[in-house]
Design a protein around this motif. Structure first.
Motif, PDB file in Angstrom:
ATOM      1  N   UNK A 809      39.176  26.841  67.045  1.00 19.57           N
ATOM      2  CA  UNK A 809      39.176  27.843  65.858  1.00 19.57           C
ATOM      3  C   UNK A 809      39.105  26.803  65.366  1.00 19.57           C
ATOM      4  N   UNK A 810      38.506  26.688  64.608  1.00 22.17           N
ATOM      5  CA  UNK A 810      38.523  25.888  63.069  1.00 22.17           C
ATOM      6  C   UNK A 810      38.837  26.388  61.692  1.00 22.17           C
ATOM      7  N   UNK A 811      39.242  25.347  60.916  1.00 20.89           N
ATOM      8  CA  UNK A 811      39.620  26.098  59.710  1.00 20.89           C
ATOM      9  C   UNK A 811      38.733  26.847  58.848  1.00 20.89           C
ATOM     10  N   UNK A 812      38.766  27.967  58.139  1.00 20.68           N
ATOM     11  CA  UNK A 812      38.392  28.712  57.340  1.00 20.68           C
ATOM     12  C   UNK A 812      37.233  28.000  56.278  1.00 20.68           C
ATOM     13  N   UNK A 813      35.844  27.835  55.945  1.00 24.78           N
ATOM     14  CA  UNK A 813      35.345  27.621  55.078  1.00 24.78           C
ATOM     15  C   UNK A 813      36.032  28.038  53.591  1.00 24.78           C
ATOM     16  N   UNK A 814      35.588  26.811  52.500  1.00 28.71           N
ATOM     17  CA  UNK A 814      36.154  27.619  51.111  1.00 28.71           C
ATOM     18  C   UNK A 814      35.132  27.944  50.358  1.00 28.71           C
ATOM     19  N   UNK A 815      35.807  29.384  50.401  1.00 26.00           N
ATOM     20  CA  UNK A 815      34.518  30.697  49.850  1.00 26.00           C
ATOM     21  C   UNK A 815      35.101  30.729  48.449  1.00 26.00           C
ATOM     22  N   UNK A 816      34.448  31.135  47.309  1.00 29.66           N
ATOM     23  CA  UNK A 816      35.281  31.576  45.823  1.00 29.66           C
ATOM     24  C   UNK A 816      34.261  32.959  46.094  1.00 29.66           C
ATOM     25  N   UNK A 817      35.264  34.282  45.794  1.00 30.66           N
ATOM     26  CA  UNK A 817      34.676  35.486  46.186  1.00 30.66           C
ATOM     27  C   UNK A 817      34.095  35.633  44.769  1.00 30.66           C
ATOM     28  N   UNK A 818      33.468  36.761  44.417  1.00 26.70           N
ATOM     29  CA  UNK A 818      33.153  37.621  43.465  1.00 26.70           C
ATOM     30  C   UNK A 818      34.833  37.876  42.194  1.00 26.70           C
ATOM     31  N   UNK A 819      35.783  38.036  43.027  1.00 27.00           N
ATOM     32  CA  UNK A 819      36.917  38.826  42.011  1.00 27.00           C
ATOM     33  C   UNK A 819      37.721  37.708  42.040  1.00 27.00           C
ATOM     34  N   UNK A 820      37.856  35.755  42.011  1.00 27.65           N
ATOM     35  CA  UNK A 820      38.957  35.247  42.883  1.00 27.65           C
ATOM     36  C   UNK A 820      38.728  34.812  41.080  1.00 27.65           C
ATOM     37  N   UNK A 821      38.004  34.447  40.555  1.00 23.27           N
ATOM     38  CA  UNK A 821      38.529  34.707  38.936  1.00 23.27           C
ATOM     39  C   UNK A 821      38.565  32.999  38.621  1.00 23.27           C
ATOM     40  N   UNK A 822      38.122  32.748  37.637  1.00 23.93           N
ATOM     41  CA  UNK A 822      38.075  30.883  37.066  1.00 23.93           C
ATOM     42  C   UNK A 822      38.765  30.913  35.849  1.00 23.93           C
ATOM     43  N   UNK A 823      38.148  32.457  34.571  1.00 25.95           N
ATOM     44  CA  UNK A 823      38.144  32.531  33.547  1.00 25.95           C
ATOM     45  C   UNK A 823      37.416  32.114  32.786  1.00 25.95           C
ATOM     46  N   UNK A 824      36.610  31.414  33.114  1.00 26.85           N
ATOM     47  CA  UNK A 824      35.691  31.008  32.313  1.00 26.85           C
ATOM     48  C   UNK A 824      34.124  32.332  32.107  1.00 26.85           C
ATOM     49  N   UNK A 825      34.339  32.934  32.640  1.00 31.10           N
ATOM     50  CA  UNK A 825      33.345  33.931  32.390  1.00 31.10           C
ATOM     51  C   UNK A 825      33.322  34.626  31.120  1.00 31.10           C
ATOM     52  N   UNK A 826      31.565  34.801  30.527  1.00 30.65           N
ATOM     53  CA  UNK A 826      31.716  35.138  29.441  1.00 30.65           C
ATOM     54  C   UNK A 826      31.661  36.741  28.733  1.00 30.65           C
ATOM     55  N   UNK A 827      32.340  36.459  27.590  1.00 31.87           N
ATOM     56  CA  UNK A 827      32.804  38.028  27.121  1.00 31.87           C
ATOM     57  C   UNK A 827      31.508  38.472  26.011  1.00 31.87           C
TER      58      UNK A 827
END
Length: 869
Positions: A809-827
């Motif tokens: 078993x290899x390590x999982x890929x780096x995937x950002x999900x919809x709720x991870x959040x970056x703080x850059x969402x346009x309001x």
């Protein structure tokens, strides 16, 4: 303090063989030699003659010349008569002998000037530690241990040098001073544009020191003898006050390594762990290694795990499944990369069997370095506390991932819950419909109502009674379906929201979140929001970090589970030991309730009994052949809705959803006189599993002294889960877990001994001496065992091999999900205005109106204009 340091070094979390490696710096073992002069640590006459006659013994005279005519090269020490010459000769002037008491005992040295004017230093140690050519050791490990002890007391570090072998067997081995050899020189033209290599700014510590020791093997034996030895150093030796900074003392013991590893499960980093150990041992000088060394060990763990993180976790869970009863785990891979994982232990399964009627689950983020979504399944136990049934990790938040997770959940527990509470995630909704077709799916009411300020105008929300009217409709648990729909339509007309799209959408989804549509669902009142899941997520986030490996996160998860189950044991203990105060004339009813319910639920029942006497009365009764229909009038009281005083200086917080509405009204109670069945129109028992105040009022009239057994739900009873089940620790995957438990018990016994002897200095000193002897005996018994390397110890800490031959078993890929959040969402402008409006604004000191200050106050400006005119 000395005893405390010994106890810390004595205790280890792994096994007895690991403890042996902690004591590498203790006193050397007795040298095994039938012909050895134990007082002088040298051979007798016949033995030394035998060794000097060996073919290889002639090499002994190839020692480096130290430039001193008065130095006895045969005995490698100054003759007694030479001390006066050294004091008076200009070429051999003794400059300094340290007079500090500690240095005089260990690590003193004499400084000399050689014939060529160069300085050299010779250690001065205890007589028993003075090296003697021909000394025999039972094996090379014992010889190395002795030389380490000599170097530690002399004030210098050592490192390995030449090793000679013959037919694969080591014949001789050299160890030199750590400052031996020439410094590395590297020329770099920093002016040239061609160079692209950075020159490391490091301090060189090598001085070409010639001090060394050589051991040679005795033929046809595992024993070795001291063959060659040079004691002169061309540099000052380390003062004993600074020996804790030497390379030898900066090596972390297995106890310290285990300490760092275990504290990481509580989100305590290496820096804080080092400071805690300094406080425990009474100072930094008693702690092996510096702060940077502790941080480097954490780095070494992460590097050692590396690309085998996922494989290590799966191996660990497989070992646990083989060694722990009723442990279950499932995982899925995509192109050999870990894609999803689910696990649950025996205690979780027993909790689900009793409390799995209503389940809430919600995804949380930033718990591991691979951005895998953590999804714990949460319920409510018999103390009305959060309980975790199982958990999963997902790479993606899509429908297929949730379908796999719920199917793994169903396979593990064997049955679906009655009701599931989640947020409005469409992937969750679709997965629940497919996997749990007969389960009632409820949306979190808080997530819906919290969006209200963004969906209606600011004037409607803040300048009218809309919010109060809206909450009175959606949160009312007694309202009927038809009444709700009529009142909703009237509310929309009153505030002109008929064309509001969001309001229309929420009305279309009314059967998924309005309490009126869940009246027929048993225990539907337990959870109306995902606040339980949010609480659990917060508990996990407090001990996890977004940079954690999967194995570190699993350790953190297990630590949270242990605390949760320890709290269950604590509440069970309080239930069995605390005697409640009887507060009403219905003593038999209260005593019976206190004997069958947990303390938390009893306080809820006691509150309803109290209200049945204070705020309820029978208005009328209609008698039938078997049953009576009683109308109970409920009137408003002054009893606090939020808190009820149970005992002096004790208050019990009660969730708002458990507070029965105390508004006035009539309620219908149907009571069967033959089988004692009873039902109230408020349906509190159907929603929460306890009798309401209206039923208690009727039971009092019919002189029923106890709650009928059919209405005492098993989920609210006391002691339904044995303490032995809650105390099981499932973090151990193999037999090392039993060793660790024994080690914990041993540490507890040592702590008890210290507590008993803390007021008697004499007995405490005797105990320390006995403990030192015992530690030495353990070292002698385990001297033949192979030392545990850092890599082996890391494997033991994690319960599996970190570098298997085959990585499945290899390590999982780096995937950002919809709720991870970056703080850059346009309001949107409305969202910005709402956030700004919710902020507390300061009031003007001049006029008292919010939104401006005195400098921009129109009242003050107008007043100034009038005065100037």
């Amino acid at each position: 303090m000395r005893l405390h340091v010994i106890l810390i070094e004595y205790f280890t979390y792994i096994d007895i063989s690991i403890m042996i490696t902690v004591m590498d710096d203790l006193d050397m073992h007795d040298i095994k030699n039938n012909h050895l002069d134990e007082e002088n640590h040298q051979f007798g006459y016949t033995d030394s003659e035998f060794l000097h006659n060996e073919e290889n013994q002639s090499e002994t005279k190839d020692m480096n010349d130290i430039g001193n005519d008065h130095y006895d090269e045969e005995n490698h020490q100054f003759r007694s008569g030479d001390s006066e010459i050294l004091d008076n000769d200009g070429n051999q002037l003794e400059i300094q002998v340290q007079s500090d008491n500690v240095a005089a005992e260990y690590g003193s040295c004499k400084e000399f000037i050689g014939a060529d004017g160069s300085l050299f230093w010779i250690p001065v140690v205890e007589p028993g530690w003075i090296p003697t050519l021909g000394s025999i050791f039972k094996d090379i490990k014992d010889a190395i241990k002795w030389y380490k002890g000599y170097a530690l007391r002399s004030g210098f570090d050592i490192r390995k040098s030449t090793e000679r072998k013959k037919s694969g067997i080591t014949t001789s081995k050299y160890f030199i001073c750590n400052r031996g050899g020439l410094p590395n020189t590297f020329m770099l033209d920093t002016i040239s544009d061609d160079h692209n290599k950075q020159l490391r700014n490091s301090n060189c510590k090598r001085t070409n020191c010639k001090a060394f020791v050589a051991f040679k093997a005795i033929p046809h034996s595992s024993e070795v003898y001291l063959w060659r030895f040079e004691q002169q150093h061309n540099h000052k030796l380390i003062n004993q006050d600074c020996m804790h900074l030497s390379r030898a003392k900066r090596q972390l013991s297995v106890v310290d390594q285990a300490f760092i590893h275990k504290l990481s499960s509580a989100k305590v980093g290496a820096t804080t762990a080092y400071r805690l150990m300094c406080v425990i041992k009474g100072g930094c000088e008693f702690v092996d290694g510096l702060e940077i060394d502790w941080k480097n060990f954490t780095r070494d763990i992460n590097c050692h795990i590396g690309g085998t993180d996922a494989n290590l976790l799966i191996t660990k869970l497989q070992n646990r499944k083989e060694n722990v009863t009723n442990f279950t785990y499932e995982y899925r891979c995509d192109k050999k990369q870990l894609n999803a994982l689910f696990w649950a232990d025996d205690t979780s399964k027993q909790n689900y069997e009793l409390f799995g009627d209503v389940v809430s689950f919600d995804a949380t983020y930033r718990t591991n370095r691979y951005c895998m979504v953590f999804v714990p399944f949460t319920g409510i136990d018999n103390h009305k506390r959060c309980v975790t049934f199982g958990a999963g990790l997902l790479c993606r938040e899509d429908t297929n991932s949730y379908i796999w997770l719920l199917r793994s959940f169903l396979k593990c527990f064997g049955k679906a819950p009655i009701m599931v509470v989640t947020d409005q995630d469409p992937a969750m909704k679709k997965a629940i419909e497919i996997v749990f077709p007969y389960t009632k799916h409820r949306f979190c009411m808080w997530h819906i109502t919290s969006k209200l300020p963004l969906k209606v105008s600011w004037e409607t929300m803040n300048e009218s009674d809309f919010k109060a009217d809206f909450n009175s409709i959606v949160w009312d648990s007694k309202i009927a379906v038809n009444d709700f729909e009529m009142r909703w339509d009237a509310l929309m007309v009153k505030y002109k929201l008929q064309d509001n799209k969001w309001m229309k959408d929420m009305f279309d989804l009314r059967s998924s979140w309005i309490p009126a549509y869940f009246k027929d669902v048993p225990m539907s009142g337990l959870m109306r929001t995902t606040s339980r899941s949010e609480s659990e997520n917060s508990a996990f986030n407090r001990v996890s970090h977004h940079g954690y490996t999967l194995n570190n996160f699993m350790n953190a998860f297990e630590s949270v589970m242990e605390r949760q189950r320890n709290n269950q044991i604590k509440f069970d203990f309080d239930t069995s030991t605390i005697i409640p105060i009887i507060k009403t004339p219905l003593e038999d009813m209260e005593k019976h309730a206190s004997m069958v319910y947990t303390r938390t639920i009893f306080l809820m029942v006691q509150r309803e009994i109290l209200h049945s006497l204070v705020s309820c009365s029978q208005k009328s009764v209609t008698s039938g052949v078997v049953s009576d229909i009683c109308i109970v009038k409920h009137k408003r009281t002054n009893i606090s809705k939020k808190k009820v005083v149970v005992e002096k200086k004790e208050k019990v917080d009660i969730d708002s959803e458990w507070n029965f509405n105390t508004s006035e009204g009539d309620f219908e109670v149907e009571f069967n006189r033959e089988d004692l069945t009873v039902k109230c129109s408020c349906m509190l028992f159907e929603r929460f599993g306890i009798f309401c105040r209206h039923i208690f009022c009727i039971l009092k009239i019919y002189d029923i002294q106890e709650i009928p057994s059919r209405y005492i739900l098993k989920r609210w009873r006391r002691d339904i889960i044995p303490t032995t089940v809650l105390k099981r620790t499932f973090r151990y995957s193999d037999s090392s877990g039993n060793v660790e438990k024994v080690a914990y018990k041993a540490f507890s016994m040592l702590d008890q001994c210290l507590s008993s002897l803390s007021n008697d200095d004499k007995k405490l000193e005797e105990f320390m001496q006995k403990l030192e002897v015992f530690m030495t005996d353990i070292g002698e018994q385990g001297s033949d065992k192979v030392p545990v390397t850092k890599e082996d110890h890391i494997d033991k800490l994690y319960g599996a091999t970190t570098n298997p031959e085959v990585v499945d078993v290899e390590n999982p890929p780096m995937v950002k999900n919809k709720g991870f959040g970056t703080g850059k969402r346009l309001k949107s402008a409305l969202e910005k205005a709402t956030i700004q409006g919710n902020k507390q604004s300061r009031s003007c000191k001049t006029c008292g109106v919010k939104g401006h200050n005195s400098r921009k106050c129109l009242t003050l400006l107008n007043k100034s204009k009038v005065q100037s005119a």
